[in-house]
Design a protein around this motif. Sequence first.
Motif, PDB file in Angstrom:
ATOM      1  N   GLN A 173       1.547   6.946  -3.340  1.00 43.49           N
ATOM      2  CA  GLN A 173       0.996   7.379  -4.617  1.00 43.49           C
ATOM      3  C   GLN A 173       1.589   6.644  -5.822  1.00 43.49           C
ATOM      4  O   GLN A 173       1.002   6.700  -6.901  1.00 43.49           O
ATOM      5  CB  GLN A 173       1.233   8.882  -4.801  1.00 43.49           C
ATOM      6  CG  GLN A 173       2.695   9.283  -4.597  1.00 43.49           C
ATOM      7  CD  GLN A 173       2.890  10.786  -4.503  1.00 43.49           C
ATOM      8  OE1 GLN A 173       2.994  11.448  -5.508  1.00 43.49           O
ATOM      9  NE2 GLN A 173       2.908  11.324  -3.291  1.00 43.49           N
ATOM     10  N   GLU A 206     -15.265  -1.019   2.652  1.00 45.33           N
ATOM     11  CA  GLU A 206     -15.819  -0.836   1.324  1.00 45.33           C
ATOM     12  C   GLU A 206     -15.503  -2.086   0.508  1.00 45.33           C
ATOM     13  O   GLU A 206     -14.417  -2.631   0.612  1.00 45.33           O
ATOM     14  CB  GLU A 206     -15.125   0.371   0.678  1.00 45.33           C
ATOM     15  CG  GLU A 206     -15.989   1.224  -0.200  1.00 45.33           C
ATOM     16  CD  GLU A 206     -15.241   2.487  -0.634  1.00 45.33           C
ATOM     17  OE1 GLU A 206     -15.806   3.571  -0.471  1.00 45.33           O
ATOM     18  OE2 GLU A 206     -14.104   2.377  -1.125  1.00 45.33           O
ATOM     19  N   VAL A 207     -16.449  -2.534  -0.292  1.00 46.12           N
ATOM     20  CA  VAL A 207     -16.206  -3.639  -1.217  1.00 46.12           C
ATOM     21  C   VAL A 207     -16.269  -3.066  -2.625  1.00 46.12           C
ATOM     22  O   VAL A 207     -17.203  -2.338  -2.961  1.00 46.12           O
ATOM     23  CB  VAL A 207     -17.258  -4.755  -1.042  1.00 46.12           C
ATOM     24  CG1 VAL A 207     -16.992  -5.899  -2.019  1.00 46.12           C
ATOM     25  CG2 VAL A 207     -17.254  -5.260   0.396  1.00 46.12           C
ATOM     26  N   LEU A 208     -15.240  -3.350  -3.419  1.00 47.92           N
ATOM     27  CA  LEU A 208     -15.181  -2.807  -4.776  1.00 47.92           C
ATOM     28  C   LEU A 208     -14.982  -3.915  -5.795  1.00 47.92           C
ATOM     29  O   LEU A 208     -14.375  -4.944  -5.492  1.00 47.92           O
ATOM     30  CB  LEU A 208     -14.014  -1.800  -4.909  1.00 47.92           C
ATOM     31  CG  LEU A 208     -14.009  -0.615  -3.979  1.00 47.92           C
ATOM     32  CD1 LEU A 208     -13.012  -0.829  -2.860  1.00 47.92           C
ATOM     33  CD2 LEU A 208     -13.657   0.651  -4.740  1.00 47.92           C
ATOM     34  N   GLU A 209     -15.483  -3.645  -6.999  1.00 50.77           N
ATOM     35  CA  GLU A 209     -15.260  -4.561  -8.112  1.00 50.77           C
ATOM     36  C   GLU A 209     -14.355  -3.891  -9.124  1.00 50.77           C
ATOM     37  O   GLU A 209     -14.528  -2.707  -9.422  1.00 50.77           O
ATOM     38  CB  GLU A 209     -16.585  -4.907  -8.795  1.00 50.77           C
ATOM     39  CG  GLU A 209     -17.323  -6.016  -8.089  1.00 50.77           C
ATOM     40  CD  GLU A 209     -18.650  -6.320  -8.754  1.00 50.77           C
ATOM     41  OE1 GLU A 209     -19.384  -7.134  -8.181  1.00 50.77           O
ATOM     42  OE2 GLU A 209     -18.960  -5.725  -9.820  1.00 50.77           O
ATOM     43  N   VAL A 210     -13.434  -4.676  -9.633  1.00 49.38           N
ATOM     44  CA  VAL A 210     -12.491  -4.120 -10.582  1.00 49.38           C
ATOM     45  C   VAL A 210     -12.135  -5.194 -11.615  1.00 49.38           C
ATOM     46  O   VAL A 210     -11.947  -6.363 -11.269  1.00 49.38           O
ATOM     47  CB  VAL A 210     -11.251  -3.548  -9.828  1.00 49.38           C
ATOM     48  CG1 VAL A 210     -10.684  -4.555  -8.859  1.00 49.38           C
ATOM     49  CG2 VAL A 210     -10.180  -3.086 -10.770  1.00 49.38           C
ATOM     50  N   LEU A 240      -4.661   1.449 -16.274  1.00 47.51           N
ATOM     51  CA  LEU A 240      -5.308   0.331 -15.596  1.00 47.51           C
ATOM     52  C   LEU A 240      -6.067   0.837 -14.373  1.00 47.51           C
ATOM     53  O   LEU A 240      -5.723   1.874 -13.806  1.00 47.51           O
ATOM     54  CB  LEU A 240      -4.247  -0.678 -15.116  1.00 47.51           C
ATOM     55  CG  LEU A 240      -3.439  -1.407 -16.184  1.00 47.51           C
ATOM     56  CD1 LEU A 240      -2.380  -2.282 -15.533  1.00 47.51           C
ATOM     57  CD2 LEU A 240      -4.357  -2.233 -17.072  1.00 47.51           C
ATOM     58  N   PRO A 241      -7.091   0.098 -13.931  1.00 50.31           N
ATOM     59  CA  PRO A 241      -7.762   0.456 -12.678  1.00 50.31           C
ATOM     60  C   PRO A 241      -6.855   0.170 -11.482  1.00 50.31           C
ATOM     61  O   PRO A 241      -5.972  -0.689 -11.565  1.00 50.31           O
ATOM     62  CB  PRO A 241      -9.001  -0.439 -12.645  1.00 50.31           C
ATOM     63  CG  PRO A 241      -8.831  -1.454 -13.705  1.00 50.31           C
ATOM     64  CD  PRO A 241      -7.703  -1.038 -14.605  1.00 50.31           C
ATOM     65  N   VAL A 242      -7.085   0.871 -10.387  1.00 50.41           N
ATOM     66  CA  VAL A 242      -6.267   0.676  -9.191  1.00 50.41           C
ATOM     67  C   VAL A 242      -7.128   0.751  -7.930  1.00 50.41           C
ATOM     68  O   VAL A 242      -8.051   1.552  -7.849  1.00 50.41           O
ATOM     69  CB  VAL A 242      -5.119   1.729  -9.125  1.00 50.41           C
ATOM     70  CG1 VAL A 242      -5.646   3.151  -9.176  1.00 50.41           C
ATOM     71  CG2 VAL A 242      -4.227   1.532  -7.902  1.00 50.41           C
ATOM     72  N   VAL A 243      -6.828  -0.144  -6.972  1.00 48.50           N
ATOM     73  CA  VAL A 243      -7.425  -0.047  -5.636  1.00 48.50           C
ATOM     74  C   VAL A 243      -6.298  -0.287  -4.638  1.00 48.50           C
ATOM     75  O   VAL A 243      -5.494  -1.200  -4.802  1.00 48.50           O
ATOM     76  CB  VAL A 243      -8.542  -1.091  -5.380  1.00 48.50           C
ATOM     77  CG1 VAL A 243      -9.192  -0.847  -4.018  1.00 48.50           C
ATOM     78  CG2 VAL A 243      -9.596  -1.054  -6.467  1.00 48.50           C
ATOM     79  N   ASN A 244      -6.245   0.535  -3.608  1.00 49.34           N
ATOM     80  CA  ASN A 244      -5.166   0.413  -2.625  1.00 49.34           C
ATOM     81  C   ASN A 244      -5.693  -0.103  -1.287  1.00 49.34           C
ATOM     82  O   ASN A 244      -6.889  -0.096  -1.028  1.00 49.34           O
ATOM     83  CB  ASN A 244      -4.487   1.775  -2.437  1.00 49.34           C
ATOM     84  CG  ASN A 244      -3.092   1.631  -1.837  1.00 49.34           C
ATOM     85  OD1 ASN A 244      -2.550   0.527  -1.749  1.00 49.34           O
ATOM     86  ND2 ASN A 244      -2.511   2.729  -1.418  1.00 49.34           N
ATOM     87  N   GLU A 245      -4.750  -0.513  -0.454  1.00 44.24           N
ATOM     88  CA  GLU A 245      -5.014  -0.955   0.920  1.00 44.24           C
ATOM     89  C   GLU A 245      -6.015  -2.093   0.986  1.00 44.24           C
ATOM     90  O   GLU A 245      -6.891  -2.109   1.854  1.00 44.24           O
ATOM     91  CB  GLU A 245      -5.488   0.221   1.788  1.00 44.24           C
ATOM     92  CG  GLU A 245      -4.454   1.333   1.848  1.00 44.24           C
ATOM     93  CD  GLU A 245      -4.651   2.272   3.020  1.00 44.24           C
ATOM     94  OE1 GLU A 245      -4.879   1.786   4.134  1.00 44.24           O
ATOM     95  OE2 GLU A 245      -4.574   3.494   2.812  1.00 44.24           O
ATOM     96  N   TYR A 295      -0.709   4.414  -7.863  1.00 40.63           N
ATOM     97  CA  TYR A 295      -1.747   5.137  -8.607  1.00 40.63           C
ATOM     98  C   TYR A 295      -1.154   5.695  -9.910  1.00 40.63           C
ATOM     99  O   TYR A 295      -1.794   5.698 -10.950  1.00 40.63           O
ATOM    100  CB  TYR A 295      -2.302   6.287  -7.784  1.00 40.63           C
ATOM    101  CG  TYR A 295      -3.100   5.854  -6.581  1.00 40.63           C
ATOM    102  CD1 TYR A 295      -4.480   5.695  -6.661  1.00 40.63           C
ATOM    103  CD2 TYR A 295      -2.484   5.626  -5.353  1.00 40.63           C
ATOM    104  CE1 TYR A 295      -5.221   5.307  -5.551  1.00 40.63           C
ATOM    105  CE2 TYR A 295      -3.214   5.246  -4.236  1.00 40.63           C
ATOM    106  CZ  TYR A 295      -4.583   5.092  -4.344  1.00 40.63           C
ATOM    107  OH  TYR A 295      -5.310   4.718  -3.241  1.00 40.63           O
ATOM    108  N   LYS A 341       0.823  -1.221   0.000  1.00 40.32           N
ATOM    109  CA  LYS A 341       0.000   0.000   0.000  1.00 40.32           C
ATOM    110  C   LYS A 341       0.854   1.267   0.000  1.00 40.32           C
ATOM    111  O   LYS A 341       0.385   2.345  -0.336  1.00 40.32           O
ATOM    112  CB  LYS A 341      -0.932   0.011   1.203  1.00 40.32           C
ATOM    113  CG  LYS A 341      -0.225   0.297   2.517  1.00 40.32           C
ATOM    114  CD  LYS A 341      -1.208   0.791   3.575  1.00 40.32           C
ATOM    115  CE  LYS A 341      -0.458   1.197   4.818  1.00 40.32           C
ATOM    116  NZ  LYS A 341      -1.336   1.648   5.892  1.00 40.32           N
TER     117      LYS A 341
END
Lengths: 256, 318
Positions: A126, A165-169, A137-142, A129, A117
């Motif tokens: 950063q 939070e739950v995210l879809e990527v 490309l998409p990015v999700v951290n932590e 990102y 992270k």
Amino acid sequence: MQIYVCAKHVPDTAANIKVVGENGFDDAGCKFIANPYDEYAVEQAVQLVEKNGGEVVVVTVGKAAAAATIRAAMAMGAHRGILVTIANQFLDSQTTARALAAAIQQDGKPDIIFTGKGAVDSEGFQTLYRLAAAMELPVVNEINRLEIADGKATVGHEIGGGAREVLEVALPCVLGTTKGLNEPRYPKFPDIMKAKKKPIKEMTLADLGVSLDGAQSELVKLEKVPERTGAKMLGGDVRQAMEELVRILKEEEKVI
Amino acid sequence: MATIGILIETEDGNVKDTNFGVLTAARSQGDGTIVALMLDGSADGAKAVLEKYGANKVVQVSAAGGDLSTSPDLKARALAAAIDNYSLDALLGMASAQGRDIFARLAASMDLPLASDCMAVDLAAKTVKKSHFSGKTFATVKMSGPVVLCALRPNAIEAVEAPADAAVESFAAPVEDPCLVKVVDVKKEAADTVDLTEAGVIVTGGRPIASADNYKILAECARLLGGTIGASRAAVDAGFAPHAMQVGQTGKTVSPRLYIGCGLSGSVQHFAGMKTSKVIVAFNTDKDAPIFEKCDYGFVGDLFDIVPVLTEVLKEKR
């Protein structure tokens, strides 16, 4: 799966940092390790490849000594390494991200790029990102939860205040890992020996066509965070001590 | 004269108190215009508190092309459009979990310099003072981009009232959602908990707490102080507390006005995460524990004897 892991070689978290000159530190005088958050990235990549087949490639931007961090990741199960050598410990995040992107694009086609992270030395939070932006490309951290199905990753992360939070990527994507995602393995001796024979490709920023001109931030000064000089010890029995503490916190420190 | 934007964070629609220190940081840059940007919550409702700390404009930002709450990239694009629209010289905000994420997305998409977890900012010199080597050193970083992005450590700057008159307006950013990342669910696990990184008071329990249940003892004390509870790495690794509660190098970095450490040894890694606290108090059974060398007030004893008495005294002296 073709998985890339970006890992950084950083001073040991227990090391005392000796500032040298205006903005340098005594790196010869402290032990270096793989950035702790990157270990979760390596572990996740290795687990996915153990399950689905494929290859884990570790990419590091650092001084020549940073090869030790690639070897450590190889002992955990990574297959190959790419080391982009630079002259200093610190390179701005914009240039670092361009170097990582160029090195990965030159090497292959990622399904996932994992990294920690953030790095515990420069604490920029950063680079991943910027890497994602450079590669579109998409990015999700932590992230501390990950499920992969149907070309899609479902990830979970904490957003503070006890909320998740739950995210879809969609894959390919860049994912930043943190504690809780997995338990990084301790490499066994034979794995450490095997790691010594695995290939590391070395290259420079110039080889990748990355210039230093894009940097927009510069470390100009480094100073120790002042240490306290020792506590005022409270005396008496517990009751007396706590009454005195509450008085001090209210009347002298004015913090409660 | 600079125009400084502030990204306001809300919780359940209300402006968090930790925003006020960020407004104070902006106000201290000289006579500029301060534009408070809100991506959620209500600008109308926030006007009164934000103008008290010096906001000149409160803007409700929305995106023409979608729902901000489900796409972090859309938020970044809307903010980028707001930076252009209001000709901002800088955007300041908080280095909370959400703040760090949105600022990094924004910086990456606009290719602008960003400093996160800052203790101080000087926009005239374009420098920030920020945490480095996990809180062991401070780095001064000079930024050279056209717009400076800076996320400040919550509580790093004490809020000072500076009343102004703020106009409320709305701005619909002409941006589309790149549809890269989608928020599908938000789960609130613990209700009414003050976020650790933003808490004004933190009571932390180390390994001697011995069970998850025993944190209740600390929680009652923390509640009376208007704060929250934290844990050491040893306590988290032993399974007594979740990682979300961990303070230190591989946990959260905090800067409360009061930090009370109960049964902490005082490791370098733990101090990295809390040494910028204003006042540090420590309780430990070992009079030679390293923590007593590095805190402000100490008392030798067992946390199970001490904390209930502290709670009692706090109740009496409220």
